[in-house]
Design a protein around this motif. Structure first.
Motif, short mmCIF file in Angstrom:
data_model
loop_
_atom_site.label_atom_id
_atom_site.label_comp_id
_atom_site.label_asym_id
_atom_site.label_seq_id
_atom_site.Cartn_x
_atom_site.Cartn_y
_atom_site.Cartn_z
N ALA A 25 0.87 -1.17 0.00
CA ALA A 25 0.00 0.00 0.00
C ALA A 25 0.91 1.22 0.00
N HIS A 26 0.74 2.08 -0.99
CA HIS A 26 1.60 3.24 -1.18
C HIS A 26 0.88 4.52 -0.76
N ALA A 27 1.65 5.52 -0.39
CA ALA A 27 1.08 6.82 -0.06
C ALA A 27 0.42 7.40 -1.30
N PRO A 28 -0.87 7.74 -1.23
CA PRO A 28 -1.56 8.28 -2.40
C PRO A 28 -1.22 9.74 -2.66
N VAL A 29 -0.66 10.42 -1.65
CA VAL A 29 -0.26 11.82 -1.76
C VAL A 29 1.02 12.00 -0.95
N ALA A 30 1.74 13.07 -1.24
CA ALA A 30 2.89 13.42 -0.42
C ALA A 30 2.40 14.17 0.80
N GLY A 31 3.05 13.96 1.94
CA GLY A 31 2.68 14.68 3.14
C GLY A 31 3.17 13.98 4.38
N ARG A 32 2.61 14.38 5.52
CA ARG A 32 3.01 13.81 6.80
C ARG A 32 2.09 12.65 7.14
N LEU A 33 2.67 11.54 7.53
CA LEU A 33 1.92 10.35 7.94
C LEU A 33 1.40 10.62 9.35
N VAL A 34 0.13 11.04 9.45
CA VAL A 34 -0.41 11.49 10.73
C VAL A 34 -0.98 10.35 11.57
N THR A 35 -1.38 9.26 10.94
CA THR A 35 -1.91 8.10 11.65
C THR A 35 -1.41 6.86 10.95
N LEU A 36 -0.98 5.87 11.74
CA LEU A 36 -0.51 4.62 11.16
C LEU A 36 -0.93 3.46 12.05
N GLU A 65 -2.08 -8.79 12.49
CA GLU A 65 -1.52 -10.03 11.95
C GLU A 65 -1.50 -10.01 10.42
N GLY A 66 -0.32 -10.26 9.86
CA GLY A 66 -0.18 -10.32 8.41
C GLY A 66 0.13 -9.00 7.73
N PHE A 67 0.37 -7.95 8.51
CA PHE A 67 0.70 -6.63 7.97
C PHE A 67 2.10 -6.24 8.40
N ALA A 68 2.83 -5.52 7.55
CA ALA A 68 4.19 -5.06 7.87
C ALA A 68 4.29 -3.57 7.58
N VAL A 83 4.01 2.14 2.33
CA VAL A 83 3.71 2.41 3.74
C VAL A 83 3.42 1.10 4.49
N ILE A 84 2.63 0.22 3.89
CA ILE A 84 2.26 -1.04 4.54
C ILE A 84 2.34 -2.18 3.52
N GLY A 85 2.88 -3.31 3.95
CA GLY A 85 2.85 -4.54 3.14
C GLY A 85 1.82 -5.49 3.74
N TRP A 86 1.13 -6.25 2.87
CA TRP A 86 0.11 -7.18 3.35
C TRP A 86 -0.14 -8.25 2.31
N ASP A 87 -0.89 -9.26 2.69
CA ASP A 87 -1.22 -10.37 1.79
C ASP A 87 -2.74 -10.43 1.60
N PRO A 88 -3.25 -9.83 0.54
CA PRO A 88 -4.70 -9.82 0.31
C PRO A 88 -5.31 -11.23 0.23
N ASP A 89 -4.57 -12.19 -0.31
CA ASP A 89 -5.09 -13.56 -0.39
C ASP A 89 -5.30 -14.14 1.01
N ALA A 90 -4.38 -13.89 1.93
CA ALA A 90 -4.52 -14.38 3.30
C ALA A 90 -5.70 -13.70 4.01
N VAL A 91 -5.91 -12.42 3.72
CA VAL A 91 -7.03 -11.70 4.32
C VAL A 91 -8.35 -12.29 3.80
N GLU A 92 -8.43 -12.53 2.50
CA GLU A 92 -9.65 -13.14 1.94
C GLU A 92 -9.88 -14.54 2.49
N ALA A 93 -8.81 -15.28 2.71
CA ALA A 93 -8.93 -16.64 3.25
C ALA A 93 -9.55 -16.62 4.65
N ARG A 94 -9.45 -15.50 5.33
CA ARG A 94 -10.05 -15.36 6.67
C ARG A 94 -11.46 -14.80 6.59
#
Length: 137
Positions: A25-36, A65-68, A83-94
């Protein structure tokens, strides 16, 4: 909340399914990461404007769980930075949805222009939303 536009106008992204490694998941705009959080983040491109990216629906139930995380809250990010790495297939499997809203939070009606058409493939750094000059004043 997202589909009805209650949080603000936006778009929904169907994430890529990489063969190797996490989906990013990439930053859609430039700016300050105010919440993570593990499953969501918000970027403030300028005072009074905030863009939320929420990875999937109900993914808060995964408790991280499953996010980096690839960035830190308070950090300045460029448009397209991971900004965040994740596995959409694992999320769908749940049994959870992976459609990911990108929302201009609490934007005034008519103050945000959507820059992508439904069904169009976007890549990291593709502009999705733009505030009008009236909103920034």
């Amino acid at each position: 909340m997202f589909a009805a536009g209650i949080a603000g106008p936006g778009v929904a992204i169907e994430p890529d399914r990489p063969v190797h490694g996490p989906a990013l998941a990439h930053a859609p705009v430039a700016g300050r990461l105010v919440t993570l959080f593990a499953h969501a983040f918000a970027v403030e491109p300028s005072p009074g404007t905030t863009v939320l990216v929420h990875l999937g629906i109900d993914t808060v139930r995964l408790a991280g769980e499953g996010f980096a995380l690839y960035a830190a809250e308070g950090e300045e990010v460029a448009q397209g930075d991971p900004v965040i790495g994740w596995d959409p297939d694992a999320v769908e499997a749940r049994g959870l949805g992976v459609l990911s809203p990108v929302v201009a939070l609490q934007a005034e009606p008519g103050s945000v222009e959507l820059l992508v058409q439904p069904g169009r493939r976007v890549t990291a750094g593709t502009p999705l939303l733009a505030w009008t000059l009236a909103a920034a004043a």
